[in-house]
Enzyme design. Structure first.
Site, PDB file in Angstrom:
ATOM      1  N   LYS A  81       0.810  -1.063   0.044  1.00  0.00           N
ATOM      2  CA  LYS A  81       0.261   0.298   0.068  1.00  0.00           C
ATOM      3  C   LYS A  81       0.478   1.357   0.109  1.00  0.00           C
ATOM      4  O   LYS A  81       1.281   0.892   0.555  1.00  0.00           O
ATOM      5  CB  LYS A  81      -1.248  -0.049   1.224  1.00  0.00           C
ATOM      6  N   SER A 159      -8.893   3.223   3.189  1.00  0.00           N
ATOM      7  CA  SER A 159      -8.497   3.172   2.486  1.00  0.00           C
ATOM      8  C   SER A 159      -7.417   2.240   1.867  1.00  0.00           C
ATOM      9  O   SER A 159      -6.100   2.732   1.303  1.00  0.00           O
ATOM     10  CB  SER A 159      -6.982   3.949   3.629  1.00  0.00           C
ATOM     11  N   SER A 183      -9.583   0.106   7.490  1.00  0.00           N
ATOM     12  CA  SER A 183      -9.314   0.528   5.750  1.00  0.00           C
ATOM     13  C   SER A 183      -8.799  -0.246   5.822  1.00  0.00           C
ATOM     14  O   SER A 183      -8.676  -0.280   4.421  1.00  0.00           O
ATOM     15  CB  SER A 183      -8.232   1.820   6.030  1.00  0.00           C
TER      16      SER A 183
END
Length: 486
Positions: A81, A159, A183
């Site tokens: 990520k 996210s 997230s």
């Protein structure tokens, strides 16, 4: 788009199967990595899940016996990520346009990234995230919106939206993800994959982070066994960790083979404040409750009363948002000057101004409220319940463009996505989202299970039981149906 040969054959195999292919000599790590690269190149123009491509380095790593440890995922392609995952010599933008352009490189791997490497994973790039990982949708101005593979007009959640989209579309079988208010679980629910938020102290945040806060890291995956194997590979304390979760009794993968004993499970099908959730989300959680009952568990309408503490809400929001101050400081340090409105998106700027107005006394009071909240919520498990079943989100995935530049509106919309997830970042308990349902629009609807602190074993055992009863890994996103792939 064209996906041929090994790239097509391995599209829906999970990481465990891919590692076995390499270990048995049926394919090489280099071939497996190249197949993933071909899938990313074919699919990413439509989805925008991967924002940094490190393909040459990935090929070199996969081809090098010295560079590829003999871990449980040896040769499996993997994505980090674009947030909370320092990778030596590689940039990380946190979804911010200034950091994207500056491209400052990390001086060293984080403890978790080092453990990913030691597990044999081949890191091929970074996935998209909202700016500073602060929204439940992945639409940063720096990189553009990531689109949901099931319905490209809709969000992937956030996210870890880029990670969830990449796994759902079969680019890679598993990808790094992090979770500060939901997230991991929100995008897992929106994209139809598995997302486990581990217990606080299960995954080291060293050497740059602090595991005492609400944020944790692990992955999103297609199967429960991949999540269990990943947790086995990377859990455990690091040097200087302040919080350390209780050690598991045995490897997590050994929790998956047999049905657990009948459990006492509470059901919460409305928000903790008592508001109704979207009918699709209510339907999904009620169906999950019936399935759990069919599997021999006792499900009752019950949940921790402390979750409904309205007075704690604002203080909890302040404590949950506090880690963003670190992101703002990193940006200012990288720029070498004070921040201006042009350095970030309008909602981030509004959050920054709000953070600057928050006093140390207010933050200390927020932490005190969170401590009382944590103890009150966890008492419910101590009093005899094994699991809590909830929708993962109160709403299905939103259409792209639903989140405006106004902070108050964004916070109001965000409430529908974090109502069931944020509380357990504050309490530090493990929670998993599993994709048991899809609505009439073809969007996945996740359900969440929450266990007592340190009891990932119970979560994974029940999640695997649900997976056997109602499998999901065979589902193919419409983007990749045979008529759309040559």
């Amino acid at each position: 788009m064209t996906i041929n040969g090994l790239a097509a054959e391995t599209r829906w195999t999970d990481a465990t199967d891919q590692a076995e292919l390499v270990a048995s000599g049926q394919v090489t790590a280099a071939e497996l990595t190249q197949a993933a690269i071909e899938r990313i190149e074919a699919l990413n123009p439509a989805l925008n899940a991967v924002v940094m491509e490190w393909f040459d380095q990935a090929r070199e790593t996969a081809a090098s016996a010295e560079g590829l440890p003999a871990g449980p995922f040896r040769g499996v392609p993997f994505l980090l990520k674009d947030f909370m995952a320092a990778c030596a010599g590689r940039p990380m933008s946190n979804g911010n346009h200034r950091l994207r352009d500056l491209a400052p490189v990390s001086p060293a791997d984080s403890t978790l990234v080092r453990r990913f490497r030691e597990a044999g994973l081949v890191i091929a790039g970074r996935t998209n995230t909202p700016e500073f990982a602060a929204q439940p949708t992945t639409e940063p101005r720096a990189w553009g919106a990531t689109r949901n593979p099931w319905h490209p007009g809709h969000s992937t959640g956030g996210s870890s939206g880029g990670a969830a989209a990449a796994v759902a579309a079969g680019m890679v079988p598993v990808a790094h993800a992090s979770d500060g208010s939901g997230s991991i679980r929100i995008p897992a629910a929106c994209c139809g994959v598995v997302g486990l938020k581990p217990s606080r102290g299960r995954i080291s945040a060293g050497p740059f982070g602090d595991e005492a806060g609400p944020g944790v890291e692990l992955c999103v995956s297609r199967t429960v066994r991949d999540t269990a194997a990943m947790l086995d590979a990377v859990h455990g304390p690091g040097v200087g960790d302040l919080v350390v979760a209780p050690a598991p009794r045995r490897p997590y993968t050994r929790e998956l083979g047999a049905d657990p004993a009948p459990l006492r499970i509470g059901l919460l099908d409305r928000t903790p404040a008592g508001d109704p959730v979207h009918p699709d989300c209510e339907r999904a959680v009620r169906e999950a409750a019936h399935l759990l009952e069919d599997l021999g568990h006792h499900v009752e309408s019950a949940y921790p009363a402390a979750l409904a503490d309205a007075e704690a809400g604002d203080r909890i929001a302040l404590a949950a948002a506090a880690p963003m101050a670190g992101s703002f400081r990193q940006l200012a340090d990288a720029l070498g000057r004070d921040l201006t409105e042009e350095d970030m998106e309008p909602v981030s700027w509004a959050r920054y101004q709000k953070a600057r107005r928050t006093s140390a006394v207010e933050y200390a009071q927020a932490l005190a409220v969170c401590a009382r909240f944590r103890r009150g919520v966890q008492q419910w498990w101590a009093d005899g319940h094994d699991l809590l079943l909830t929708p993962t989100t109160a709403l299905p995935a939103a259409p792209i463009g639903s989140f405006p530049d106004d902070l108050d509106t964004v916070d109001s919309l965000t409430a529908g996505y974090i109502a069931f997830t944020r509380p357990f970042n504050i309490t530090g308990q493990p929670a998993i989202s599993v994709p048991l349902s899809w609505n009439e629009d073809g969007l996945p609807i996740g359900v969440q299970l929450v266990a007592a602190h340190g009891r990932e074993d119970v979560l994974l055992s029940v999640a695997a039981q649900l997976e056997r009863a109602r499998p999901w890994a065979h589902r193919t996103v419409p983007l990749l149906e045979p008529s759309n792939v040559s």
